[in-house]
Design an enzyme around this catalytic site. Sequence first.
Site, mmCIF file in Angstrom:
data_model
loop_
_atom_site.group_PDB
_atom_site.id
_atom_site.type_symbol
_atom_site.label_atom_id
_atom_site.label_comp_id
_atom_site.label_asym_id
_atom_site.label_seq_id
_atom_site.Cartn_x
_atom_site.Cartn_y
_atom_site.Cartn_z
ATOM 1 N N SER A 89 36.311 33.280 37.552
ATOM 2 C CA SER A 89 36.964 34.553 37.255
ATOM 3 C C SER A 89 35.973 35.672 37.531
ATOM 4 O O SER A 89 35.447 35.765 38.630
ATOM 5 C CB SER A 89 37.472 34.573 35.810
ATOM 6 O OG SER A 89 38.207 35.753 35.544
ATOM 7 N N HIS A 100 40.515 33.803 39.667
ATOM 8 C CA HIS A 100 41.398 34.838 39.135
ATOM 9 C C HIS A 100 41.361 36.044 40.064
ATOM 10 O O HIS A 100 40.430 36.838 40.046
ATOM 11 C CB HIS A 100 40.943 35.266 37.738
ATOM 12 C CG HIS A 100 41.207 34.256 36.682
ATOM 13 N ND1 HIS A 100 40.591 34.282 35.451
ATOM 14 C CD2 HIS A 100 42.032 33.174 36.652
ATOM 15 C CE1 HIS A 100 41.027 33.275 34.712
ATOM 16 N NE2 HIS A 100 41.890 32.578 35.427
ATOM 17 N N ASP A 135 39.987 30.530 29.911
ATOM 18 C CA ASP A 135 40.758 29.760 30.882
ATOM 19 C C ASP A 135 39.870 28.729 31.569
ATOM 20 O O ASP A 135 38.763 29.038 32.006
ATOM 21 C CB ASP A 135 41.378 30.705 31.917
ATOM 22 C CG ASP A 135 42.391 30.003 32.804
ATOM 23 O OD1 ASP A 135 42.960 28.976 32.369
ATOM 24 O OD2 ASP A 135 42.630 30.487 33.925
#
EC number: 3.1.1.61
Length: 339
Positions: free
Chosen positions: A158, A185, A278
């Site tokens: 991310s 992401h 996540d």
Amino acid sequence: MNIGIVNDLPLAVEALRRVIALRADHRVLWVATDGDEAVDFCVAHPPDVVLMDLVMPKVDGVAATRRIMARAPCAILIVTASVSANTSSVYEAMGAGALDAVDTPTLALGLSTDASPQALLAKIDQIGRLLESRTTALVPPGPAPTRGQPTLVAIGASAGGPTALTALLRALPADFPAAIVIVQHVDQAFAYGMAEWLDGYTRLPVRVARQGSVPEAGAVLLAATNDHLMLSPRGVLGYTRHPAETPYRPSIDVFFNSVADGWQGDALGVLLTGMGRDGALGLKAMRAKGCYTIAQDQATSAVYGMPKAAAAIGAASAILPLDQIAPQLIARIALTSRD
């Protein structure tokens, strides 16, 4: 949400103020006109999110993002006149820790409900959900793994991911014998450009994952839509909207869980720098199925959120600095191939 604005153009600042004013729960905490001011403000008055321009006098948005993440880490959204015209700087800022990017709304659109202000508000809302998230991952059912497919390296990243991915991929040899699938992401608007960007830094071909793509040894596939990437029990990649409640799309947890239950060959999981949680539960699911799993360490992570969460729940077989991850992958895959 308390929002900091970093922009040296008065018209752009006013446009951002008017868009933020459309939501009663948002307020402008401060306005900085260059990167130096932004760093000082973040230290003295930490915001929930920073709206960061790229092109500014003294210290630009990329350097400011890097300094903020080093001194007072917070969520940073790149808001610049044209994302498409500044893709290299956008990826560099995301590599330094920015979460996403969006075009600056114009002053005229800031007075209306056209797409431009709504796009900015949607990005802010997405970051808000990420900050509040205590996501639980769903493990889709699947058959017990069997042999027959190449070794798969599943990677999640991310904030700070583009730079980390570049460093990892460029350290792999041209004859790397495993398939690589990455969930970063990133909005689907940037996915194709990011695949091309990464392709320029590695000896392995990097392409976007399409519906029906099959992971192949020596090639890299990158998730490329705002839906979740999943592996079917047949080892075929596809996209799904479910689960809908995840704060980030595509979800790393959803992909890692599908690997744990659907991949029929050997697999390794890698969770790189990023904000939130996540990927932590998905990495743990992979480890529970016997996969070797790696989390990036704190010292080399631009944002020590996702790998920290993985380490905290025992999801990682190893916690490694970034420059040791590629050599470890090479060694583990060589060991597996001799078995």
